[in-house]
Design an enzyme around this catalytic site. Structure first.
Site, PDB file in Angstrom:
ATOM      1  N   ASP A 164       4.005   4.718  16.123  1.00  0.00           N
ATOM      2  CA  ASP A 164       5.296   5.340  15.807  1.00  0.00           C
ATOM      3  C   ASP A 164       6.114   4.417  14.899  1.00  0.00           C
ATOM      4  OD1 ASP A 164       5.978   3.287  17.458  1.00  0.00           O
ATOM      5  OD2 ASP A 164       7.224   4.467  18.816  1.00  0.00           O
ATOM      6  N   HIS A 216       5.507   0.680  17.884  1.00  0.00           N
ATOM      7  CA  HIS A 216       4.662   0.383  19.050  1.00  0.00           C
ATOM      8  C   HIS A 216       3.185   0.363  18.652  1.00  0.00           C
ATOM      9  CE1 HIS A 216       8.470   1.767  20.868  1.00  0.00           C
ATOM     10  NE2 HIS A 216       8.227   0.750  21.678  1.00  0.00           N
ATOM     11  N   SER A 222       9.380  -3.401  25.216  1.00  0.00           N
ATOM     12  CA  SER A 222       8.460  -2.296  25.491  1.00  0.00           C
ATOM     13  C   SER A 222       7.020  -2.608  25.070  1.00  0.00           C
ATOM     14  CB  SER A 222       8.928  -1.017  24.781  1.00  0.00           C
ATOM     15  OG  SER A 222       9.072  -1.244  23.397  1.00  0.00           O
TER      16      SER A 222
END
Lengths: 252, 252
Positions: free
Chosen positions: B200, B203, B12
């Site tokens: 978070d 990320h 991600s």
């Protein structure tokens, strides 16, 4: 599955579209896992120069070995609309030739890739005061061929002339039955568009980039190649079963 | 001239790299007119799943009909380092298998493209408190296979374990004689890295993205494929003679 490609073809407003908050980067983010944005922006170019290089910019199908791209944005006119007798006059292209050049670019693309969606974008509006200040800021020493110094006290572009090129762009799109974004009109609907949407009277601010991004995203959707229409490349984490993760990878 | 390609392969943190301020978009902007970034990020993936899909992600030379890419970034480990007995345990890959999977990915790339620079990136550090808060925020209803709910009161990743995976990543890079960015260490040198670099606990924030961008840009330069090393695609406006603009386009 090979991802679809979307070419972004244009001048500096395209070339800069991956800078902070840029519309090209936003499209790449919107269509992540789905399509590749291919950045083909050329600062300072008008349609006359674009036509000179179009065969080099877009690889022939046999060379690329791939299906045709899903879409191409064609975003020229801001340089064509430079006034001929002012400091950026060497970038000027007469209105009729601009139309003819756009037709030739469209015809080239339609011939190479009959299935590809072509999206024309008109030049943005011009804030003449900001352009005049920007002309004065150019460092003539760093250029191999310095732009002709602006000694006239007049801006090299006007909003009224940019509007004529925008209208011509729309007319060509209609004549060729392809999509067009009327950025010149769209942007002027935004209060204080001069400073909200532009940072030097011509190039896009963060808000200006957002306008272009949203308009292109909307057109892509109309063409059936929006975020919801395109297949996702490889299993999403949401589709991986925590009890048997590898199953998703055997299935695809 | 065909532009060189740089593939960004990872989880991600790569998939999100074209969002606002993202490191992938910044690379695309840095190398505009010179190289194409190809975004191949897959949220949630670990090296085990990456290895399952690697042949689909990287097209064979004959299919692509092109030269090998200039570089590939390989950025996995954040998901491998999920603790096996906690709520994201299905993404966990044991440390030895992580190393072996990285070796296999590298070997696949070297075999397919012997000239391509491979740049490994270690997982980032983890802010455990922020992870715990983030675990609680997941909306289980929107997932087809909901992640196992976090009922332990413990984060699914720890910084110490992420560090072990980072060290393993570096060891593999040294063993395979390829470049590596020690992001885990680099980021922790920044004061308040927990909130400065991460949003978070995992990320990247805008600052975190800048760190990755600068480190990758530095490695590309070391590999001889920096902004100064790559040829510019088509004449720059600075090289267009205002007295005879078309000359530049006859020359190229």
């Amino acid at each position: 599955m090979m991802r679809q490609k979307i070419f972004l073809f244009g001048d500096s407003i395209t070339e800069e579209s991956f800078s902070d908050g840029g519309w090209g980067a936003s499209l790449a983010d919107l269509l992540r896992r789905k399509a590749d944005m291919v950045l083909r922006g050329y600062s300072g170019y008008n349609t006359r120069w674009a036509l000179k290089v179009v065969e080099r910019v877009f690889p022939a199908a046999e060379e690329d070995g791939r299906d045709s791209p899903a879409a191409v944005t064609v975003f020229f006119g801001a340089n064509d609309a430079c006034l001929p007798e002012r400091c950026s006059g060497f970038q000027h292209v007469p209105l009729d030739e601009y139309k003819q050049n756009l037709r030739s670019i469209i015809s080239f693309l339609k011939n190479r890739w009959p299935q590809t969606a072509i999206i024309l974008i008109t030049p943005p509006p011009i804030d003449e005061e900001a352009r005049l200040r920007s002309n004065e800021d150019i460092d003539l020493d760093i250029l191999r061929y310095p732009y002709i110094e602006n000694t006239t006290g007049l801006p090299e572009r006007t909003n009224e002339v940019a509007g004529r090129y925008a209208k011509a762009c729309i007319a060509v799109a209609e004549e060729c039955h392809i999509s067009v974004i009327d950025l010149w009109s769209k942007m002027q609907q935004i209060p204080n568009w001069q400073t909200e949407c532009l940072w030097d009277g011509l190039h896009l601010s963060r808000v200006g980039n957002k306008v272009v991004f949203e308009e292109v995203a909307k057109k892509l959707k109309e063409e059936g190649i929006g975020a919801e229409d395109l297949a996702v490349d490889l299993p999403l984490i949401e589709d991986v079963d925590p009890k048997d993760p590898l199953k998703a990878f055997d299935e695809f």
